[in-house]
Design a protein around this motif. Structure first.
Motif, mmCIF file in Angstrom:
data_model
loop_
_atom_site.group_PDB
_atom_site.id
_atom_site.type_symbol
_atom_site.label_atom_id
_atom_site.label_comp_id
_atom_site.label_asym_id
_atom_site.label_seq_id
_atom_site.Cartn_x
_atom_site.Cartn_y
_atom_site.Cartn_z
ATOM 1 N N SER A 183 0.826 -1.204 0.000
ATOM 2 C CA SER A 183 0.000 0.000 0.000
ATOM 3 C C SER A 183 0.862 1.258 0.000
ATOM 4 C CB SER A 183 -0.929 0.005 1.215
ATOM 5 O OG SER A 183 -1.847 -1.065 1.177
ATOM 6 N N ILE A 184 1.941 1.252 0.794
ATOM 7 C CA ILE A 184 2.845 2.407 0.835
ATOM 8 C C ILE A 184 3.439 2.667 -0.543
ATOM 9 C CG2 ILE A 184 5.088 3.202 1.691
ATOM 10 C CD1 ILE A 184 4.371 1.860 4.367
ATOM 11 N N LEU A 185 3.936 1.612 -1.177
ATOM 12 C CA LEU A 185 4.536 1.764 -2.502
ATOM 13 C C LEU A 185 3.508 2.264 -3.510
ATOM 14 C CD1 LEU A 185 7.010 1.359 -4.297
ATOM 15 C CD2 LEU A 185 6.267 -1.007 -4.673
ATOM 16 N N ALA A 186 2.303 1.690 -3.453
ATOM 17 C CA ALA A 186 1.256 2.065 -4.413
ATOM 18 C C ALA A 186 0.857 3.522 -4.241
ATOM 19 C CB ALA A 186 0.039 1.154 -4.239
ATOM 20 N N PHE A 187 0.703 3.982 -3.000
ATOM 21 C CA PHE A 187 0.232 5.346 -2.789
ATOM 22 C C PHE A 187 1.327 6.380 -3.004
ATOM 23 C CE2 PHE A 187 -3.581 3.426 -1.114
ATOM 24 C CZ PHE A 187 -4.551 4.360 -1.464
ATOM 25 N N ILE A 188 2.583 6.016 -2.854
ATOM 26 C CA ILE A 188 3.654 6.933 -3.248
ATOM 27 C C ILE A 188 3.578 7.183 -4.754
ATOM 28 C CG2 ILE A 188 6.149 7.147 -3.561
ATOM 29 C CD1 ILE A 188 6.535 5.875 -0.840
ATOM 30 N N MET A 189 3.353 6.120 -5.521
ATOM 31 C CA MET A 189 3.242 6.273 -6.975
ATOM 32 C C MET A 189 1.960 7.002 -7.353
ATOM 33 S SD MET A 189 4.818 2.708 -8.492
ATOM 34 C CE MET A 189 3.652 1.634 -7.660
ATOM 35 N N LEU A 190 0.848 6.662 -6.694
ATOM 36 C CA LEU A 190 -0.422 7.323 -6.996
ATOM 37 C C LEU A 190 -0.367 8.805 -6.640
ATOM 38 C CD1 LEU A 190 -2.979 4.659 -5.717
ATOM 39 C CD2 LEU A 190 -2.705 5.419 -8.076
ATOM 40 N N GLY A 191 0.275 9.119 -5.514
ATOM 41 C CA GLY A 191 0.356 10.504 -5.086
ATOM 42 C C GLY A 191 1.112 11.378 -6.060
ATOM 43 N N SER A 192 2.038 10.796 -6.800
ATOM 44 C CA SER A 192 2.825 11.600 -7.733
ATOM 45 C C SER A 192 2.053 11.984 -8.980
ATOM 46 C CB SER A 192 4.097 10.840 -8.130
ATOM 47 O OG SER A 192 3.772 9.703 -8.908
ATOM 48 N N VAL A 193 0.939 11.274 -9.267
ATOM 49 C CA VAL A 193 0.187 11.576 -10.486
ATOM 50 C C VAL A 193 -1.255 11.984 -10.232
ATOM 51 C CG1 VAL A 193 1.607 10.150 -11.993
ATOM 52 C CG2 VAL A 193 -0.333 9.116 -10.827
ATOM 53 N N LEU A 194 -1.844 11.542 -9.132
ATOM 54 C CA LEU A 194 -3.265 11.804 -8.904
ATOM 55 C C LEU A 194 -3.538 12.805 -7.789
ATOM 56 C CD1 LEU A 194 -5.001 8.316 -9.220
ATOM 57 C CD2 LEU A 194 -4.887 10.154 -10.888
ATOM 58 N N GLU A 195 -2.564 13.165 -6.999
ATOM 59 C CA GLU A 195 -2.758 13.973 -5.799
ATOM 60 C C GLU A 195 -3.583 13.191 -4.773
ATOM 61 O OE1 GLU A 195 -3.115 18.185 -5.871
ATOM 62 O OE2 GLU A 195 -3.097 18.217 -8.053
ATOM 63 N N GLY A 196 -3.760 13.795 -3.611
ATOM 64 C CA GLY A 196 -4.304 13.057 -2.482
ATOM 65 C C GLY A 196 -5.758 12.698 -2.569
ATOM 66 N N ILE A 197 -6.622 13.689 -2.762
ATOM 67 C CA ILE A 197 -8.049 13.439 -2.671
ATOM 68 C C ILE A 197 -8.541 12.476 -3.736
ATOM 69 C CG2 ILE A 197 -10.305 14.561 -2.921
ATOM 70 C CD1 ILE A 197 -9.227 16.837 -1.239
ATOM 71 N N PRO A 198 -8.217 12.663 -5.041
ATOM 72 C CA PRO A 198 -8.705 11.680 -6.010
ATOM 73 C C PRO A 198 -8.184 10.279 -5.759
ATOM 74 C CG PRO A 198 -7.190 13.252 -7.034
ATOM 75 C CD PRO A 198 -7.541 13.787 -5.696
ATOM 76 N N ALA A 199 -6.921 10.153 -5.351
ATOM 77 C CA ALA A 199 -6.378 8.821 -5.071
ATOM 78 C C ALA A 199 -7.116 8.169 -3.910
ATOM 79 C CB ALA A 199 -4.880 8.919 -4.759
ATOM 80 N N MET A 200 -7.394 8.945 -2.856
ATOM 81 C CA MET A 200 -8.075 8.397 -1.686
ATOM 82 C C MET A 200 -9.523 8.024 -1.996
ATOM 83 S SD MET A 200 -5.853 8.167 0.568
ATOM 84 C CE MET A 200 -4.170 8.759 0.746
ATOM 85 N N VAL A 201 -10.212 8.895 -2.724
ATOM 86 C CA VAL A 201 -11.614 8.627 -3.030
ATOM 87 C C VAL A 201 -11.752 7.432 -3.959
ATOM 88 C CG1 VAL A 201 -13.692 9.590 -4.097
ATOM 89 C CG2 VAL A 201 -12.284 11.018 -2.637
ATOM 90 N N LEU A 202 -10.812 7.299 -4.879
ATOM 91 C CA LEU A 202 -10.879 6.205 -5.837
ATOM 92 C C LEU A 202 -10.566 4.862 -5.207
ATOM 93 C CD1 LEU A 202 -11.275 5.322 -8.752
ATOM 94 C CD2 LEU A 202 -8.885 5.879 -9.192
#
Length: 617
Positions: free
Chosen positions: A514-533
């Motif tokens: 999860s840590i690895l995935a959200f580091i990558m997601l955070g670099s392209v989607l920002e926080g709120i869209p990544a969290m909501v999705l």
């Protein structure tokens, strides 16, 4: 290619489109300002009536919720007109001017197409909602549903007017590319349907990822993929997408979003942020690394209140950077510390990412506020230790005790605000929405009567900025909710649960992935869209794996924050460079030790859940 002339739109067409867009924008801004004021007054009346007169207004929350959807949709339209919807510009920035114009045309046409597909379903949605009556006011549900139709119509008009200002060759090339995509999807529909969930890779990885990288606003990239998926592989009516868009934007918890955005602007406009930082500078500015500590402390105090990391950094950095430069601090180190402090403070309440997670997962907002405090402090301490050894500054004299006392007395009203906001929610005295209205009233009183720095001429632009940022945030939450629903209906969530459950190491392996995935997601989607999705998909898995939900929320939010401020893709990193007026290439050579400390500290927080859960009731 850079030397090839690009055809421009006819001058008459551009002039008409510009004037029409200007008039439309002014009308929308006036409506949005009225809605922000009305929303604030109605909610504040409800709070005062409940706490002061012990006579709750049964209609206040319902009316506020109704107006909230109107505010969100009008704000989304303003954000589209201003180009304020979240988008990734890293790739487009390195393109030639010719290709930048072509991609700008694509980024305009994709929202236009998405909105065209949603307009008729929005009409159907209004008709469906007309049979529902609101419980307190007794109004037909269509009054509220018209916000969806009007908002989509306004955005459609904005996108069409923006299109008229573009070069016809750029538009034609983008239309051709999208036409080829549509024809390809139509021809490949039987194959895409036959391969089952493997088609999700095309729609929600390749299509979304490609659109985001090419500069399409993230919300509309989500919308394009969802609509394409449903039209290609199912017979589901698109009115369902409108319903999910409404559902995602209408959570009662999200009522706090525009109020905290407005509160953050008031903190800066009234001089409260400057007063906080001035006290910290007088108190510890003389010690080794003192101004770095002040920067970290200032970010801890103001973070989360504004709803925008850019606003947080802009409230602190301009106050400190001139003095830091005067003392000889390296500008790359300064911006690196500023960017890493933005990632550090992602869980400091009242973070809007925490509010978004609570709205889509059902986790207690007060528990998230409690759980997010200590991890933020741990990261701040880790960064302070590193900064002490890396930020070498000229020594300065200790501020006299009288100066410390004076700045404390001046800053005390400001210092009370973050304590008031966080304590009220954590102790259950008020909800996040209620405390935000109290904070606004407190800010206005202190700003006008104590600091006397508030310029009333800034009020109208602040209201418009509140609506714009709120609209951009809420529309992307709605679009992500629709996309998450499509993924859930496909059975993807069950398949994802099986894959995540099979990761070696059980809950520790799950946390690491999860840590690895959200580091990558955070670099392209920002926080709120990544969290909501991904929140609705991953939190049930965390529960099954025995991971505390608050602990999991804190870990993935911080991971996302690291990605958001990590070059070369993290948008937060470039925002910090812009605010600090430092070339990104200079700071990029300095930021890696700070990111390394953040990652190591995050691993510690993930391995020791007590930091997130130790103070939960």
């Amino acid at each position: 290619m850079a030397g090839i002339p690009v055809a421009a739109a006819p001058l008459e067409g551009r002039s008409f489109a510009s004037e029409a867009e200007r008039l439309l924008l002014r009308a929308m801004e006036a409506l949005a300002a009225i809605l922000v004021v009305a929303e604030t007054i109605i909610l504040l009346m409800g709070v005062v009536s409940r706490f002061v007169f012990d006579n709750p207004l049964i209609w206040s929350d319902e009316l506020a919720s109704l107006l909230f959807l109107w505010l969100a949709m009008v704000g989304s339209a303003i954000a589209l007109a201003r180009g304020a919807h979240m988008r990734l510009s890293t790739v487009t920035a390195i393109m030639s001017p010719v290709w930048q114009r072509r991609l700008e045309a694509l980024a305009t046409i994709v929202p236009l197409i998405v909105l065209i597909f949603l307009f008729q379903p929005a009409q159907d949605y209004v008709e469906d909602q007309s049979f529902i009556e609101t419980p307190a006011l007794g109004w037909p549900g269509s009054v509220r549903a018209y916000a969806m139709l009007v908002g989509i119509g306004l955005m459609l008009a904005v996108a069409a007017l923006r299109l008229l200002k573009l070069g016809w060759r750029d538009v034609a090339l983008s239309v051709l590319a999208l036409g080829v995509l549509a024809v390809g999807l139509y021809a490949a529909a039987p194959v895409l349907t036959a391969i089952g969930n493997w088609n999700l890779l095309f729609f929600f990885v390749l299509l979304v990822g490609g659109a985001v990288l090419l500069g399409v606003p993230i919300a509309f990239a989500f919308g394009l993929a969802t609509i394409a998926y449903l039209l290609t592989t199912s017979s589901t009516p698109l009115s369902v997408v409108v319903g999910r868009l409404d559902e995602g934007m209408s959570s009662l918890i999200l009522l706090a979003v525009p109020l905290f955005v407005l509160l953050g602007q008031l903190v800066e406009a009234t001089g409260m942020a400057r007063a906080m930082v001035a006290f910290l500078a007088a108190l510890i500015g003389h010690v080794r690394g003192g101004l770095s500590y002040v920067l970290l402390g200032g970010m801890l105090l103001v973070s989360g209140i504004s709803g925008s990391k850019a606003a947080d950094m802009a409230a602190v950095a301009p106050v400190l950077f001139p003095e830091m430069k005067r003392r000889g601090l390296d500008e790359g180190e300064m911006v690196s510390l500023l960017a890493s402090s933005g990632a550090m403070a992602e869980t400091i309440p009242p973070s809007l990412v925490l509010i978004a997670i609570a709205s889509v997962t059902g986790v207690s907002i007060s528990a998230l506020f409690i759980g997010g405090l200590l991890p933020g402090v741990v990261l701040a301490v880790a960064l302070a230790i590193l900064a002490r050894h890396r930020t070498i500054e000229a020594p300065t004299a200790r501020a006299p005790l009288a100066v410390v006392g004076k700045t404390f007395l001046i800053g005390l009203p400001a210092l009370i605000l973050p304590v008031l906001v966080r304590t009220a929610v954590v102790e259950g005295v008020a909800t996040a929405t209620e405390v935000s209205t109290i904070g606004i009233a407190y800010c206005l009183i202190v700003g006008v009567l104590v600091y006397r720095q508030f310029d009333w001429r800034r009020a109208y632009p602040m209201l418009i900025d509140t609506a714009t940022l709120s609209g951009a945030i809420l529309f992307i939450i709605g679009a992500a909710t629709g996309m998450a629903w499509a993924l859930t209906q496909s059975g993807f969530s069950h398949a994802l649960a099986q894959v995540m459950a099979s990761v070696p190491g059980e809950q520790w392996g799950f946390l690491a992935v999860s840590i690895l995935a959200f580091i990558m997601l955070g670099s392209v989607l920002e926080g709120i869209p990544a969290m909501v999705l991904f929140g609705p998909l991953l939190f049930p898995i965390a529960r099954e794996m025995g991971v505390n939900e608050v602990h999991y929320a804190v870990v993935i939010i911080l991971a996302m924050g690291i990605g958001l401020f990590a070059p070369p893709f993290g948008l937060g990193y470039y925002t910090a460079c812009t605010i600090g007026k430092v070339n990104p290439d200079v700071a990029m050579r300095k930021i890696w030790p700070y990111l390394g400390v953040l990652v190591l500290s995050l691993l510690l927080l993930a391995a020791v859940p007590w930091f997130s859960t130790g103070f939960l009731p």
